[in-house]
Structure formats: C-alpha cells, structure tokens
Design an enzyme around this catalytic site. Structure first.
Site, PDB file in Angstrom:
ATOM      1  N   HIS A 139       1.006  -1.422   0.298  1.00 37.99           N
ATOM      2  CA  HIS A 139       0.078   0.337  -0.258  1.00 37.99           C
ATOM      3  C   HIS A 139       0.724   1.362   0.265  1.00 37.99           C
ATOM      4  CE1 HIS A 139      -3.925   2.085   0.894  1.00 37.99           C
ATOM      5  NE2 HIS A 139      -2.970   3.050   1.476  1.00 37.99           N
ATOM      6  N   GLU A 140       2.394   0.864   1.091  1.00 38.89           N
ATOM      7  CA  GLU A 140       2.662   1.938   1.150  1.00 38.89           C
ATOM      8  C   GLU A 140       3.498   2.699  -0.100  1.00 38.89           C
ATOM      9  OE1 GLU A 140       2.032   4.844   3.421  1.00 38.89           O
ATOM     10  OE2 GLU A 140       0.366   3.293   4.458  1.00 38.89           O
ATOM     11  N   HIS A 196       1.888   4.604  -2.468  1.00 40.68           N
ATOM     12  CA  HIS A 196       1.936   6.859  -2.674  1.00 40.68           C
ATOM     13  C   HIS A 196       3.477   6.556  -2.777  1.00 40.68           C
ATOM     14  CE1 HIS A 196      -1.895   6.171  -1.052  1.00 40.68           C
ATOM     15  NE2 HIS A 196      -1.662   5.837   0.009  1.00 40.68           N
TER      16      HIS A 196
END
Length: 362
Positions: free
Chosen positions: A18-19, A22
């Site tokens: 997920h990170e 980003h």
C-alpha cells in the site's frame, strides 16, 4: 505462534504494498519523499537512503509516506523547492499519488491470484453428490444421513450431479423421499420428508422458499492447468468478484442485513491467517489476496484520514478550483479520526467477545 507469525507476514506485506503505491507515484511526479514507515509511533529501526528515511515503527497496524510540503502551512516551502512539494503539484498528480496506495493493493491481488492460478491451476468445484455438511437437528440429521455420504438415487431416480439432488428434493412437494446412499462402499437407504424453509443468499437475505433436507454439498475442488492468458483473465475476474462482494458487504452492513457483530479486527485476522497457514501456503496466499482487495476497497471509502476522504477533498478542489479551507480540513480530520477510533474499539470488542464465548463453550 502460527497466528502471530502469519499475521505479521500478511499485514507486513499488505502495508508495504500500500505505502509503496504512494511512494512510487510520488517519485514518478517528482515529489520529495521524507519518510517511508511501516507502522506508526516510535521508531524501532531506521536508515537513511538518499533523501528518504526508511522506518519500522512500534505500532504495526498501518504505515505512512511523509512527503515534502504535504500540508500547506506545516512547513515553509522555498520557492526553488516548489517543484518537489506535494501541495504545489497539480490536483490530478496529487490525486494519483493518493490513489496509488489502494490501486497497488488491488494490483497486488491480481498479481497474487495470477501466480496461484498459473502455477497451481484454476480451482473448479467437483460436481458430485457427496454430502459435505448435515445441519444439526435437520430432517437429514434425524434420518441418519452423514457428511461423506454419496447420494446415488432419490426415489429410484439416479442422481449424477448435485443439481439433480437439489431439484428432486425441491420438487418433492413436501412428500417423503427415499435416498440410496453410498457410505464407505456400503449401500444404505434412508427416508426423509423435506420441509419448507426460507432460502437465503450469500448475505443472509431471504430470496424465497423451497423444500430442503438440511444437507450441503461437499466443497471438493480440482485444479485445472491454465495458460498465461487464462490465468490473467481468472485473476482479474477473481479480484473483481472479491471487490464486488466487499462493497456489497459494506452496503448490507449499513442496511443492517449483515449484523455488525460479524466485523472482525486484528485478532480475528490473526486467527484466520494462522488457520490458513496450517492449511498450507496456497491458502495463506489466497487469504492475503482477499485481504489486499479488502484493504484497497476500504481505503477508498469517503472517510476523512482514509485515502478515499483525501480523494473527495481533491475532487472538490478540482471542481472549486481552490482547496478547502484549513478549518474545514481540520474539522474533517477530527471527524475521521473519531470514526476510525470508534470502529477500532468496536472490532476489538467483537474479537474479545468472540474469544470469551469460545472459552466459555470449551
């Protein structure tokens, strides 16, 4: 121990993915990333690589990517550094960076399912007449039917598929039926009278009535070898179906069709992850794919502090051609934190209550 280990593996991988979404989108749009952290709170381990500090923090239920100029007014952005500042990027670029996290979770699920299908094969149900489960106290239970019994015929009509079994019982009109079953090589005969019961869908909604005995088909599956194309198509379809079920599950919970007590938190996830690891790595990887889809969809909910909330704010900024006021953002963030905090307390309560009930029943 299995539960703890599998929980760390599953959650760690999903948070990282997920990170990473980003992080990579921020890098792609030229934003300076100051910190990349797995977990929140105090730093446990950290190292500097280039302009980014990579951290493993104390509280493992999440992570974050801190970008230069992420919050206007929080730090002074020099004119010569504006091209590296998140808040000075175009709305569509900031939208892409925020969307990158949930998107990578969904993309990761597709990749995971693709690998499972390509190397292990696409799972398909085995169409047999083997009974997988007999409801306690049901007509079938009272008649003496047991899990593992293979239904050979109903009222002297051969049954070659579960659909035929279902049709014969449904069309009985409530009259007693005679079933010939194979139990470990022995042929046995049972008589049972189907009863009219409510028929429910996957979400527990009543969709009609039909005559039933109280038996469920065996969930045997076989794995069919698949090509790269077939595996890719099946992976996309699987991710789509799980995403749809996640969205519908949220809708049904809001409509109070699914009870809120079904919500599970970290303890429940750890339990299931441990069970899947004991069942084999394939089960654990499938569970990881399922959680990755859930994480991607849930993060897109329009709740402040979640990615979905930020996407709503950015969409409003694009329409208004100016950002929302600092006061509005501050109030929204507080509301979002309150919602998430309440939800966390509630799911922990559900998890602990489940454990207590299980302990009392043991």
């Amino acid at each position: 121990m299995n539960a703890v280990l599998s929980f760390i593996i599953v959650l760690g991988v999903l948070i990282f993915v997920h990170e990473l979404g980003h992080f990579l989108l921020a890098k792609a749009f030229g934003v300076r990333v100051l910190k990349f952290s797995l977990g929140f709170g105090n730093k446990l381990v950290g190292w500097q690589w280039g302009e980014t500090e990579y951290l493993i923090s104390a509280f493992p239920l999440g992570g974050y990517v801190k970008m230069y100029g992420e919050h206007q007014g929080e730090e002074e952005v020099q004119p010569e550094d504006r091209h590296r500042s998140f808040s000075h990027k175009a709305v569509w670029q900031r939208f892409g960076i925020v969307f990158g996290g949930p998107f990578f979770n969904l993309l990761f699920a597709v990749a995971l399912f693709f690998c499972l299908f390509f190397f292990a094969g696409i799972p398909e149900p085995v169409d047999s007449t083997r009974i997988g489960e007999v409801s306690v106290g049901s007509v079938a239970d009272q008649a003496g039917l047991k899990p593992g019994d293979i239904i050979r015929s109903i009222d002297s009509v051969p049954t070659v598929s579960w659909i035929k079994v279902s049709e014969r019982i449904k069309d009985s009109g409530g009259k007693a039926v005679t079933l010939v079953v194979d139990r470990q090589g022995k042929e046995l005969t049972f008589t049972a009278k189907p009863v009219l019961q409510k028929e429910k869908n996957l979400f527990g909604e009543e969709v009609g009535e039909r005559y039933m005995l109280g038996i469920v088909r065996s969930d045997e599956i076989r794995y069919r070898p698949a090509s790269i194309g077939e595996s890719g198509e099946a992976a996309l379809l699987q991710t789509w179906n799980l995403g749809y079920l996640t969205v519908m599950g949220i809708v049904k919970m809001v409509q109070r069709i699914i009870p809120a007590s079904e919500l599970g938190g970290p303890i429940r996830i750890a339990e299931i992850a441990g069970q899947q690891m004991e069942a084999g790595w394939m089960n654990l990887l499938y569970f990881m794919g399922l959680l990755s889809v859930n994480l991607g969809i849930l993060n897109l909910l329009p709740v402040p502090v979640l990615d979905g909330g930020h996407l709503v704010f950015l969409s409003l900024e694009a329409v208004r051609r100016k950002p929302l006021s600092d006061r509005t953002m501050e109030i929204s963030q507080k509301i979002g934190i309150a919602i998430l905090g309440t939800l966390m307390v509630f799911v922990f309560y559900n998890d602990i209550l489940r454990l207590v009930k299980r302990w009392l029943m043991s």
